[in-house]
Scaffold this active site. Structure first.
Site, PDB file in Angstrom:
ATOM      1  N   HIS A  15      21.585 -17.193  -7.706  1.00 21.49           N
ATOM      2  CA  HIS A  15      21.678 -18.307  -6.748  1.00 21.49           C
ATOM      3  C   HIS A  15      20.753 -18.089  -5.550  1.00 21.49           C
ATOM      4  O   HIS A  15      19.988 -18.983  -5.172  1.00 21.49           O
ATOM      5  CB  HIS A  15      23.105 -18.486  -6.255  1.00 21.49           C
ATOM      6  CG  HIS A  15      23.189 -19.418  -5.082  1.00 21.49           C
ATOM      7  ND1 HIS A  15      23.140 -20.788  -5.215  1.00 21.49           N
ATOM      8  CD2 HIS A  15      23.221 -19.158  -3.735  1.00 21.49           C
ATOM      9  CE1 HIS A  15      23.169 -21.346  -4.019  1.00 21.49           C
ATOM     10  NE2 HIS A  15      23.217 -20.383  -3.101  1.00 21.49           N
TER      11      HIS A  15
ATOM     12  N   CYS B 166      23.250 -27.584  -5.890  1.00 26.13           N
ATOM     13  CA  CYS B 166      22.325 -26.548  -6.356  1.00 26.13           C
ATOM     14  C   CYS B 166      22.264 -26.574  -7.874  1.00 26.13           C
ATOM     15  O   CYS B 166      23.289 -26.690  -8.556  1.00 26.13           O
ATOM     16  CB  CYS B 166      22.776 -25.175  -5.871  1.00 26.13           C
ATOM     17  SG  CYS B 166      21.752 -23.807  -6.491  1.00 26.13           S
TER      18      CYS B 166
ATOM     19  N   SER C  53       0.805  -1.227   0.000  1.00 28.39           N
ATOM     20  CA  SER C  53       0.000   0.000   0.000  1.00 28.39           C
ATOM     21  C   SER C  53       0.832   1.268   0.000  1.00 28.39           C
ATOM     22  O   SER C  53       0.302   2.356  -0.251  1.00 28.39           O
ATOM     23  CB  SER C  53      -0.895   0.015   1.243  1.00 28.39           C
ATOM     24  OG  SER C  53      -0.100   0.110   2.412  1.00 28.39           O
ATOM     25  N   GLY C  54       2.114   1.156   0.309  1.00 27.21           N
ATOM     26  CA  GLY C  54       2.958   2.336   0.454  1.00 27.21           C
ATOM     27  C   GLY C  54       3.054   2.838   1.876  1.00 27.21           C
ATOM     28  O   GLY C  54       3.843   3.736   2.169  1.00 27.21           O
TER      29      GLY C  54
ATOM     30  N   ASP D  98       7.643 -12.314   1.676  1.00 28.32           N
ATOM     31  CA  ASP D  98       8.469 -11.522   0.766  1.00 28.32           C
ATOM     32  C   ASP D  98       9.659 -11.014   1.543  1.00 28.32           C
ATOM     33  O   ASP D  98       9.586 -10.827   2.761  1.00 28.32           O
ATOM     34  CB  ASP D  98       7.677 -10.345   0.192  1.00 28.32           C
ATOM     35  CG  ASP D  98       7.557  -9.208   1.208  1.00 28.32           C
ATOM     36  OD1 ASP D  98       8.335  -8.239   1.121  1.00 28.32           O
ATOM     37  OD2 ASP D  98       6.698  -9.293   2.106  1.00 28.32           O
TER      38      ASP D  98
END
Length: 379
Positions: free
Chosen positions: A332, A301, A91-92, A263
């Site tokens: 990576h 990996c 939303s900021g 996140d």
């Protein structure tokens, strides 16, 4: 919209599926952060090849540059950044409270000075929702008050009350077609405030619920505590989003505490300083210790960097400031996070998450900062 597929019998870990206008998202999920409309050093093709299902865009930064006229003319944020898959936009609110040096909080939002040129701006629930409507993001976040974790009790209560009022105002605003809206629980480390805020948001009826005001400077034990005291008041059949978190080990622990979405800027931020995440902890690819180390960043990996380059070569690139170096460490780290979430989903589905969690945490060496925070919390 959200289907709860399976729960882990020995923890609060959950396997789910979130359906949006631009695609289906398997949870638990990690969302790479595209602050300026781009995940730093990576392109959309690479992100999809890594398994990225959803990106995060930053309302505050994108509304300033390139500005709403440009994004509107492009046909929305998906078209502008060439990402036809799901996007969540914040939303900021966090940026207003963290970046603005001068601000004035009012009943319907915040008047503040731009961190770019000092121009006078205003952002509140109506403005934040209007911007996200123009973005046409799949998931829009409500405008909230995100105070520092060191705020006095009175300041924290005022922030929760503002967040509650603004959440109601956000719900009253029109949305883009099919756009989902998530509420954000605030309250710092105060369990009573967290409970109060969560119950209020659930009563309003959002499409999902985020836990905000974590990872804003407080030590790891307090982060976990804020999640633990909030989770019981979030409905089981709606997605739960822990905002701004965290390290690989923290993600495993937060999944075990019932969180579905994450996140964090860490994968690309620390890559620019030559730090790589592995399943055994973070390592410095820029350090002299790897000058003649011809192993990949992490054995086993499958990312492009590990399949083609050695630690020694990446160190050389980083030390002579070649862009390829920071790009490959970013590749990576990003793939490591995404693969970790895919493995978590597979273990929840197979009923082996508890064993995976135990082994991962036992093998993951925390950073000195995390160890210091843990030691201080025990005193």
């Amino acid at each position: 919209m959200f289907e709860l597929l399976k729960t882990d019998p020995n923890s609060k870990a959950r396997l789910g599926r979130l359906t949006t206008m631009h695609g289906v998202i398997d949870t638990p999920v990690f969302m790479p952060v595209g602050t300026q409309g781009s995940v730093k050093a990576l392109d959309p093709r690479e992100l999809r090849e890594m398994g990225t299902e959803i990106l995060l865009g930053n309302t505050y930064h994108l509304s300033l540059r390139p500005g709403m006229d440009i994004i509107r003319a492009a046909g929305g944020l998906h078209q502008f950044i060439n990402w036809p898959h799901p996007i969540l936009t914040d939303s900021g609110g966090y940026q207003v409270f963290s970046l603005a040096r001068i601000r004035k909080i009012g009943a319907h939002g915040v008047e503040f000075r731009s961190h770019l040129d000092g121009s006078l701006l205003f952002l509140g629930p109506r403005e934040a929702m209007a911007i996200q409507r123009e973005f046409r993001s799949d998931i829009a976040m409500v405008f909230d008050d995100c105070p520092p974790h060191t705020s006095a009790p009175g300041e924290m209560r005022a922030a929760v009350e503002r967040t509650s009022r603004w959440a109601r105002e956000c719900l009253d605003q029109p949305r883009a077609p099919g756009q989902l809206v998530f509420g954000i629980v605030q309250g710092g480390t105060n369990a009573a405030l967290r409970e109060e805020c969560a119950k209020m948001l659930v009563a309003l009826g959002f499409d999902g619920y985020a836990i905000g005001g974590v990872s804003v400077g407080e030590p790891e034990p307090k982060i976990f505590n804020a999640i633990e005291v909030t989770e019981p008041f979030l409905p089981a059949h709606w997605p739960r989003y822990a905002m701004g978190l965290g390290t690989p080990a923290q993600l495993v622990e937060l999944v075990a505490r019932g969180m579905d979405m994450f996140d964090c800027v860490l994968p690309t931020r620390v890559a620019r300083n030559g730090t790589a995440f592995t399943r055994k902890g973070a390592i410095s690819v820029k350090a002299g210790a790897v000058k003649a180390d011809f192993r990949p960043v992490e054995d086993g990996c499958e990312c492009y960097a590990c399949r083609h380059f050695s630690r020694a070569y990446l160190r050389h690139l980083l030390n002579v400031n070649e862009i390829l170096g920071l790009r490959m460490v970013s590749v990576h780290n990003s793939q490591m996070y995404l693969k970790l979430m895919a493995d978590i989903r597979a273990h929840i589905a197979a009923g082996t998450f508890s064993e995976f969690r135990r082994e991962f945490i036992a093998n993951y060496a925390p950073s000195r900062r995390v160890l210091l925070a843990r030691a201080n919390a025990e005193r």
